[in-house]
Design a protein around this motif. Structure first.
Motif, PDB file in Angstrom:
ATOM      1  N   ALA A 290     -25.023  22.646  25.467  1.00 19.99           N
ATOM      2  CA  ALA A 290     -25.486  24.090  24.633  1.00 19.99           C
ATOM      3  C   ALA A 290     -24.536  24.780  23.669  1.00 19.99           C
ATOM      4  CB  ALA A 290     -24.365  24.800  26.135  1.00 19.99           C
TER       5      ALA A 290
ATOM      6  N   CYS B 244     -26.101  28.254  28.566  1.00 24.48           N
ATOM      7  CA  CYS B 244     -27.583  28.179  27.617  1.00 24.48           C
ATOM      8  C   CYS B 244     -28.221  30.257  26.829  1.00 24.48           C
ATOM      9  CB  CYS B 244     -27.875  27.367  28.532  1.00 24.48           C
ATOM     10  SG  CYS B 244     -27.968  26.104  28.596  1.00 24.48           S
TER      11      CYS B 244
ATOM     12  N   LEU C 180     -33.674  26.725  28.832  1.00 28.05           N
ATOM     13  CA  LEU C 180     -32.845  26.001  29.645  1.00 28.05           C
ATOM     14  C   LEU C 180     -33.686  25.486  30.998  1.00 28.05           C
ATOM     15  CD1 LEU C 180     -30.553  24.019  31.256  1.00 28.05           C
ATOM     16  CD2 LEU C 180     -29.753  26.615  32.090  1.00 28.05           C
TER      17      LEU C 180
END
Ligand code: NAD
Ligand code: 89V
Length: 343
Positions: free
Chosen positions: A86, A112, A119
């Motif tokens: 992320a 994320c 994700l």
């Protein structure tokens, strides 16, 4: 389609299947791999002809040059690696179990979301050919409205020789295998409002529970039983088949051992063979799982290119993960757990 470039972290037992899957997937290739164990890094790098090899994930992200990361490590490192992805704005696939705890899993989804990257949890069992066939029959209205189900995985297969860590954790079958079965129950009968579970350890050589029986109340009013065991010795070993029974207002579905799909309704009974394909690199009895690895990877690429949500997105998987936590909590306290309160 322009090809996506991926990097894989964790070159262990199961990553071999993931690497074979990526070779077959259209529209993506793995260009870099990472493992802190030099032997695994060399073995996988040499087998799949990957030149870019790293012992440290930070260093791999710093060099960049890939569009997504496939995290195939065991659960202890999942949160750190997803958050690293992320921070680097790289879409991520994370193996199951998604996290150690539901609060970690929620933090990973939030990281994320805030970074604006996709994700997906590698929750592949719903992608198995026989499970997809059951879902298709339901969607076609073959048995009307389902009101009861059983999702059963009972085996005496030695999973510990390939994955020794499975014998060592305080938690075993619900966290490792039941998580798949609970996800299938959600996929077929919808989200769950409450749950009651009982567990047992039969095998004295392992630390965690190897038998679990879980009663699910689905939000749509259906009831189901998820029963999983690695202490069940049968004349014909079913590993790794999930067997399904569904009763509906207009008929019944039975997914039987040996990949038979039996549908009974007003028109009579039909029996179909819904066996998975034996892919060129696959081997029995794992071929059912191996084919689903390829299927989920292809799904990842297609949805990523479209900018669409994945079937087992991080957000979706929180609802499966909550069932795992609820099952352990229910078994420990002997109480029914309100699953919605956990989410
Ligand atoms: P494994 O222990 O064989 O492999 C994990 C690898 O990751 C090891 O080589 C280890 O050195 C490496 N690793 C761990 N932390 C790392 C880090 N921070 N940086 C770099 N490398 C690191 O485990 P496995 O059996 O391959 O399982 C991996 C995951 O796959 C587990 O979460 C397991 O539950 C899951 N799994 C999924 C399926 C499925 O069907 N979806 C089947 C089997 C295993
Ligand atoms: O699919 C899995 O997660 C494996 C196994 C089938 C052995 O439980 O760990």
């Amino acid at each position: 389609m322009t090809g996506l470039k991926g990097a894989l972290i964790g070159c262990g037992f199961f990553a071999i299947n993931q690497m074979h899957g990526w070779n077959d997937v259209e529209g993506a290739e793995i260009v870099a791999i990472c493992d802190r164990d030099p032997e695994r890094l060399k073995l996988v790098g040499d087998q799949f002809g990957i030149e870019r090899r790293y012992s440290n994930a930070e260093a791999m992200f710093a060099d960049g040059g890939f569009d997504f990361v496939d995290i195939a490590t065991t659960v202890q490192s999942h949160r750190a690696l997803v958050e690293m992805a992320a921070r680097n704005k790289v879409p991520a696939i994370c193996q199951k179990p998604f996290a150690k705890t539901l609060s970690d899993a929620k933090a990973m989804v939030e990281a994320c979301r805030a970074a604006g990257v996709a994700l997906m949890v590698h929750e592949n069992f719903r992608w198995q050919t026989p499970i997809q066939a059951v879902r298709k029959a339901l969607d076609a209205g073959a048995i009307g409205t389902p009101f009861w189900g059983r999702f059963s995985f009972r085996s005496g297969y030695d999973v510990f020789s390939g994955q020794p860590y499975l014998a060592e954790g305080e938690r075993f079958i619900i966290e490792d295998l039941g998580i798949h079965t609970l996800d299938i129950a959600r996929y077929i009968l919808g989200d769950v409002s409450s749950l009651t579970a009982r567990t047992k350890r039969v095998n004295p050589r392992i630390k965690g529970e190897d038998v679990a029986t879980i009663l699910l109340d689905h939000e749509n009013g259906a009831t189901s039983v998820v029963d999983v065991s690695y202490a069940t010795k049968l004349s014909k070993e079913p590993f790794p088949e999930t067997l399904i029974e569904l009763d509906g207002s207009e008929g019944t579905i039975r997914l039987t051992q040996g990949y038979g799909l039996e549908i009974t309704n007003g028109k009579g009974t039909t029996v179909m063979d819904v066996s998975p394909k034996l892919l060129s690199w696959a081997s029995r009895p794992w071929h059912n799982i191996q084919e689903s690895v390829f299927a989920i990877e292809q799904h990842w690429v297609e949805q990523l290119k479209r900018g669409a949500e994945h079937s087992t997105s991080g957000a979706d998987n929180l609802k499966t993960f909550a069932l795992v936590e609820a099952a352990y909590d229910s078994a420990a306290r002997g109480q029914t757990i309100d699953v919605r309160a956990l989410l």
